[in-house]
Write a protein that holds these residues in place. Sequence first.
Motif, mmCIF file in Angstrom:
data_model
loop_
_atom_site.group_PDB
_atom_site.id
_atom_site.type_symbol
_atom_site.label_atom_id
_atom_site.label_comp_id
_atom_site.label_asym_id
_atom_site.label_seq_id
_atom_site.Cartn_x
_atom_site.Cartn_y
_atom_site.Cartn_z
ATOM 1 N N GLY A 8 0.766 -1.232 0.000
ATOM 2 C CA GLY A 8 0.000 0.000 0.000
ATOM 3 C C GLY A 8 0.798 1.285 0.000
ATOM 4 N N GLY A 9 2.114 1.170 0.093
ATOM 5 C CA GLY A 9 2.931 2.378 0.062
ATOM 6 C C GLY A 9 2.944 2.998 -1.326
ATOM 7 N N GLY A 10 3.520 4.195 -1.403
ATOM 8 C CA GLY A 10 3.613 4.868 -2.690
ATOM 9 C C GLY A 10 3.938 6.333 -2.538
ATOM 10 N N LEU A 11 3.748 7.058 -3.638
ATOM 11 C CA LEU A 11 4.017 8.493 -3.689
ATOM 12 C C LEU A 11 2.693 9.246 -3.660
ATOM 13 C CD1 LEU A 11 5.896 10.947 -4.185
ATOM 14 C CD2 LEU A 11 5.649 10.470 -6.637
ATOM 15 N N VAL A 12 2.603 10.226 -2.783
ATOM 16 C CA VAL A 12 1.371 11.009 -2.659
ATOM 17 C C VAL A 12 1.733 12.458 -2.360
ATOM 18 C CG1 VAL A 12 1.152 10.530 -0.187
ATOM 19 C CG2 VAL A 12 -0.899 11.056 -1.537
ATOM 20 N N GLN A 13 0.880 13.369 -2.761
ATOM 21 C CA GLN A 13 1.112 14.784 -2.477
ATOM 22 C C GLN A 13 0.702 15.097 -1.038
ATOM 23 O OE1 GLN A 13 -0.978 17.022 -5.514
ATOM 24 N NE2 GLN A 13 0.885 17.184 -6.736
ATOM 25 N N LEU A 106 4.779 0.544 22.973
ATOM 26 C CA LEU A 106 5.298 1.509 22.015
ATOM 27 C C LEU A 106 6.789 1.291 21.754
ATOM 28 C CD1 LEU A 106 2.646 2.789 23.187
ATOM 29 C CD2 LEU A 106 3.724 5.005 22.805
ATOM 30 N N ALA A 107 7.379 0.339 22.445
ATOM 31 C CA ALA A 107 8.822 0.143 22.370
ATOM 32 C C ALA A 107 9.197 -0.800 21.236
ATOM 33 C CB ALA A 107 9.341 -0.407 23.693
ATOM 34 N N ARG A 108 10.117 -0.351 20.419
ATOM 35 C CA ARG A 108 10.559 -1.145 19.261
ATOM 36 C C ARG A 108 11.063 -2.520 19.678
ATOM 37 N NH1 ARG A 108 14.237 2.012 18.111
ATOM 38 N NH2 ARG A 108 16.048 0.836 18.788
ATOM 39 N N ASN A 109 11.777 -2.594 20.770
ATOM 40 C CA ASN A 109 12.380 -3.859 21.190
ATOM 41 C C ASN A 109 11.373 -4.872 21.729
ATOM 42 O OD1 ASN A 109 14.885 -2.925 20.460
ATOM 43 N ND2 ASN A 109 15.420 -2.226 22.509
ATOM 44 N N ASP A 110 10.140 -4.449 21.899
ATOM 45 C CA ASP A 110 9.095 -5.363 22.374
ATOM 46 C C ASP A 110 8.417 -6.104 21.228
ATOM 47 O OD1 ASP A 110 7.944 -3.279 25.143
ATOM 48 O OD2 ASP A 110 9.528 -4.804 25.015
ATOM 49 N N TYR A 111 8.865 -5.860 20.004
ATOM 50 C CA TYR A 111 8.292 -6.512 18.830
ATOM 51 C C TYR A 111 9.343 -7.448 18.236
ATOM 52 C CZ TYR A 111 4.455 -3.215 19.181
ATOM 53 O OH TYR A 111 3.369 -2.497 19.633
ATOM 54 N N ASN A 112 8.940 -8.677 17.951
ATOM 55 C CA ASN A 112 9.943 -9.654 17.528
ATOM 56 C C ASN A 112 9.759 -10.174 16.109
ATOM 57 O OD1 ASN A 112 7.609 -10.986 18.337
ATOM 58 N ND2 ASN A 112 8.694 -12.819 18.978
ATOM 59 N N TYR A 113 8.668 -9.816 15.450
ATOM 60 C CA TYR A 113 8.473 -10.195 14.057
ATOM 61 C C TYR A 113 8.206 -8.918 13.252
ATOM 62 C CZ TYR A 113 8.139 -15.086 15.398
ATOM 63 O OH TYR A 113 8.413 -16.337 15.883
ATOM 64 N N TRP A 114 8.876 -8.822 12.100
ATOM 65 C CA TRP A 114 8.803 -7.603 11.288
ATOM 66 C C TRP A 114 8.559 -7.950 9.828
ATOM 67 C CZ3 TRP A 114 9.253 -2.739 13.477
ATOM 68 C CH2 TRP A 114 9.677 -2.715 14.804
ATOM 69 N N GLY A 115 7.831 -7.079 9.146
ATOM 70 C CA GLY A 115 7.694 -7.189 7.716
ATOM 71 C C GLY A 115 8.893 -6.580 7.010
ATOM 72 N N GLN A 116 8.837 -6.597 5.688
ATOM 73 C CA GLN A 116 9.966 -6.106 4.888
ATOM 74 C C GLN A 116 9.927 -4.604 4.703
ATOM 75 O OE1 GLN A 116 7.223 -7.312 3.625
ATOM 76 N NE2 GLN A 116 6.683 -5.939 1.950
ATOM 77 N N GLY A 117 8.800 -3.987 5.003
ATOM 78 C CA GLY A 117 8.672 -2.538 4.886
ATOM 79 C C GLY A 117 8.082 -2.105 3.556
ATOM 80 N N THR A 118 7.426 -0.962 3.571
ATOM 81 C CA THR A 118 6.875 -0.369 2.365
ATOM 82 C C THR A 118 7.146 1.129 2.385
ATOM 83 O OG1 THR A 118 4.872 -0.188 0.986
ATOM 84 C CG2 THR A 118 4.555 -0.042 3.363
ATOM 85 N N GLN A 119 7.603 1.655 1.274
ATOM 86 C CA GLN A 119 8.014 3.058 1.191
ATOM 87 C C GLN A 119 6.806 3.968 1.019
ATOM 88 O OE1 GLN A 119 11.276 4.552 1.276
ATOM 89 N NE2 GLN A 119 10.063 6.428 1.385
ATOM 90 N N VAL A 120 6.771 5.000 1.826
ATOM 91 C CA VAL A 120 5.773 6.062 1.694
ATOM 92 C C VAL A 120 6.523 7.361 1.454
ATOM 93 C CG1 VAL A 120 4.021 7.428 2.878
ATOM 94 C CG2 VAL A 120 4.049 4.935 3.124
ATOM 95 N N THR A 121 6.206 8.031 0.365
ATOM 96 C CA THR A 121 6.849 9.298 0.030
ATOM 97 C C THR A 121 5.772 10.362 -0.152
ATOM 98 O OG1 THR A 121 8.659 8.149 -1.076
ATOM 99 C CG2 THR A 121 8.391 10.498 -1.545
ATOM 100 N N VAL A 122 5.901 11.450 0.600
ATOM 101 C CA VAL A 122 4.933 12.544 0.534
ATOM 102 C C VAL A 122 5.636 13.757 -0.044
ATOM 103 C CG1 VAL A 122 3.269 13.944 1.800
ATOM 104 C CG2 VAL A 122 3.779 11.610 2.564
ATOM 105 N N SER A 123 5.179 14.217 -1.172
ATOM 106 C CA SER A 123 5.796 15.364 -1.819
ATOM 107 C C SER A 123 5.113 16.660 -1.383
ATOM 108 C CB SER A 123 5.715 15.220 -3.335
ATOM 109 O OG SER A 123 4.363 15.203 -3.757
ATOM 110 N N SER A 124 5.907 17.722 -1.357
ATOM 111 C CA SER A 124 5.357 19.016 -0.909
ATOM 112 C C SER A 124 4.802 19.804 -2.063
ATOM 113 C CB SER A 124 6.439 19.809 -0.192
ATOM 114 O OG SER A 124 7.539 19.986 -1.031
#
Length: 124
Positions: A8-13, A106-124
Motif C-alpha cells: 500500500g505504500g507509494g508516492l502522494v502529495q 510503544l517500544a521497538r524492542n518489544d516486537y519480535n516479528y517484522w515485515g519487509q517494509g513499504t516506502q511512503v513518500t509525501v511530496s510538498s
Amino acid sequence: QVQLVESGGGLVQAGGSLRLSCAVSGRTFSSYPMGWFRQTPGKEREFVAGIHWSGSSTAYADSVKGRFTISADVAKKTVYLQMNSLKPEDTAVYYCARRQGYDLSLARNDYNYWGQGTQVTVSS
C-alpha cells in the motif's frame, strides 16, 4: 512460522491519503498486538501506531494522532494503517510488526516479528 507482508505504500502529495495493509500468517496471530513503525535514513525506527486485534485498545504517536487510524480485521488476518492529511515529514519506510507479549507497547524492542517494509513518500 510468522510472516508479515506490507503493501500500500507509494508516492502522494501533501494533504493526500494512503492506506497500508499488513497481512499476517501464523496460527495464534490474534493473541498478540500489532504495531506500525517507520524509519528514515539515519534515524531510529519509531513507533507510529499499535492495536489489539479485538480493536479494544489502540495507541498512536503524538505526531500522527488525529491523522492516522489503525485497524485490524481478524477474518482477513490483516492490519491496516489509514493515513490522512499526509505531510512531507511522514515520508519513511513503514514496517508492520508483531508484539512479543500480550500487552500493547510503544517500544521497538518489544516486537519480535517484522515485515519487509513499504516506502511512503509525501511530496510538498
